[in-house]
Design an enzyme around this catalytic site. Sequence first.
Site, PDB file in Angstrom:
ATOM      1  N   GLU A   1       0.866  -1.176   0.000  1.00 16.29           N
ATOM      2  CA  GLU A   1       0.000   0.000   0.000  1.00 16.29           C
ATOM      3  C   GLU A   1       0.898   1.219   0.000  1.00 16.29           C
ATOM      4  O   GLU A   1       1.808   1.336   0.831  1.00 16.29           O
ATOM      5  CB  GLU A   1      -0.871   0.022   1.255  1.00 16.29           C
ATOM      6  CG  GLU A   1      -2.269  -0.439   1.017  1.00 16.29           C
ATOM      7  CD  GLU A   1      -3.154  -0.217   2.234  1.00 16.29           C
ATOM      8  OE1 GLU A   1      -2.977   0.785   2.947  1.00 16.29           O
ATOM      9  OE2 GLU A   1      -4.009  -1.082   2.475  1.00 16.29           O
TER      10      GLU A   1
ATOM     11  N   ASP B   1      -5.495   9.940   9.997  1.00 13.94           N
ATOM     12  CA  ASP B   1      -4.210   9.385  10.414  1.00 13.94           C
ATOM     13  C   ASP B   1      -3.750   9.907  11.762  1.00 13.94           C
ATOM     14  O   ASP B   1      -3.953  11.071  12.100  1.00 13.94           O
ATOM     15  CB  ASP B   1      -3.142   9.711   9.362  1.00 13.94           C
ATOM     16  CG  ASP B   1      -3.296   8.846   8.123  1.00 13.94           C
ATOM     17  OD1 ASP B   1      -3.275   7.609   8.271  1.00 13.94           O
ATOM     18  OD2 ASP B   1      -3.474   9.406   7.026  1.00 13.94           O
TER      19      ASP B   1
END
Lengths: 399, 279
Positions: free
Chosen positions: B49, B60
């Site tokens: 990824e 995040d």
Amino acid sequence: MGMMADRPNERGRYGVYGGRFVSETLMAPILELTEAYHQLRDDPAFQAELAAELRSYVGRPTPLYEAKRLSAEAGGARIFLKREDLTHTGAHKINNTIGQGLLARHMGKRRIIAETGAGQHGVATATMAARLGLDCVIYMGVEDMRRQAVNVYRMRLLGAEVVPVESGSRTLKDAMNEAMRDWVTHVADTFYVIGSVAGPHPYPMLVRDFQSVIGREAREQAQEALGRLPDCLVACVGGGSNALGLFGPFLDDPDVAMVGVEAAGHGLASGEHAAPLAAGIPGILHGSRSYLMQDENGQILGTHSLSAGLDYPGVGPEHSYLKDLGRVRYETVDDREALAGFRQLTATEGILPALEPAHAVPAAMRLAGELSPDQAVLINLSGRGDKDIDTVAEVEEGS
Amino acid sequence: MSRLDRCFRELAEEGRKGLIPFLTAGDPEPGATVGLLHALVSSGADAVELGVPFSDPLADGPVIQRASERALVHGVSLTDVLAMVREFRADDDRTPVVLMGYANPIERMGPARFAERAAAAGVDGVLTVDMPPEEAGEWTRPFPEAGIDPILLAAPTTSGQRLEAILEITRGFLYYVSITGVTGAGGLDAEDVAEHVAPIRARTDLPVAVGFGVRDASSAAAVANSADAVVVGSALIRTIAEHAERADAGQGLEGALRRQMAELRAGVDGLGGEEGGSG
């Protein structure tokens, strides 16, 4: 029903703008909030409870004041001020936080979080949390904490935890990022009180609805004072909640012109401003599609405004829609002009405006100068300027 | 057959679980990314990824936020990321590459134009964090047409009804977010993950990858019990961050990542813990 009642659609869209661009984890609380709001919006008991709070706690209705000496200086139309600066806590933000606070209580959420830029929304949220006995955490960029130290102290006195945000540009945008990270982490028990007509649906709609009390009152008061509606409404636009609160109830009146004023900071040409409607491109941030200050790669740009409350790269999606539609004209006023507006209103009327609505003052005076004395311009004076005295003094010393 | 389909079919045939490491493109600097991707593959990655840096990564935690910041210092754009994938593909035509990021850089390029360019560069799937099924249906429509799998996320808060909508759009695999929180946060509970993944399995034959909060070999092992693949991001990026701060930035980073990958690989393969000493 009118234009406003038709928007947004089921998906939270205002034309191509708005929507719900959030992580999957947040969809559950967002749908829960949407459902709760739809139920309570039409519930007479909830509306009565809200109206009572606005009357006895917030101090509504706020007056409509004719600024005669300021009008004389503009040399044209009569200028009126909608005095949101006279609400409890000194800014229009409290109209929305009380509404969302009552919603949170009905939904059984005991923990309140919010982002703040100038500190006015943070103070209004912390005030509501104290009033309703809820836990409260406020996210604020460290740069804004420096600019608005008094409001930080006020929030702490009110029992809120103020969390400094060190990431990114350390202003309102980053505080909102951090508030959303908190929300996704404490999704079950936490209610996120968004302070502007921004964020994912249903926030732009429900914040607009809670702020529309400004426009509803202004309509009635203008009818009393003038025997008709004003010719033009002027309001500053950061996220745009005070502007939509005033404009909303007038959108179906074709003879009422509307001007939204964005912060041009050091000037549009400098790139250091906070005027996405004037100089931005539509994009996706903080849960909705709207005009945005971004570079050619889709990265969000830093902003600048002397006013912490306008220092934001996005704008509420309904403003983007109204811009494209041409229903509202959007102008800009830079730091220097806003300071002049701040001084002028203080000296001529004895009313110290916050730096945010100080942006609306020069735009309204320009406009009034072009109109005749039998016409009327109405400014939303969205907050008081006590919080900005240090900032103004700093600039004056520096110049 | 797409690279992702082949990858998961082979894993199933071999009775193995997949390990999918995450890197932010351009971290610690743009020249390092392709080499690091090859190192991850040769140390046990089944797919990779690649994070597209974004100025406002609000899903995040601090570790991946910093990674985005380090990449953006070098001005790494979506176009640059696609160039990195093209360069990676020159030496690896087999390992699936999934881009992970936020909507706005793709929105700015235009979803259709992006899909074509991404497919041409050799991207296999795209995971956009701020794109729930309500929005993704319309927005990702050009992806499958170009040969790109739109990969959606399911979360602990996802209802059965929402899962149906997600499964209608997602292709390649479904990404299950193991915790309510940001990337890299604590509180991973493997039993809770297994409870949530079971009803997903009942509704789809698509592989399920589990990510967010997998920190080490033992948590990877625990999650691998109920998943087809385990995604590890923040733990690896923490290693990059430690090396990025040193004067001899590149030196030793690849080796450190390889060692960490070997541990994770052993965890996912069930070779860690009590069996000891096998890695």
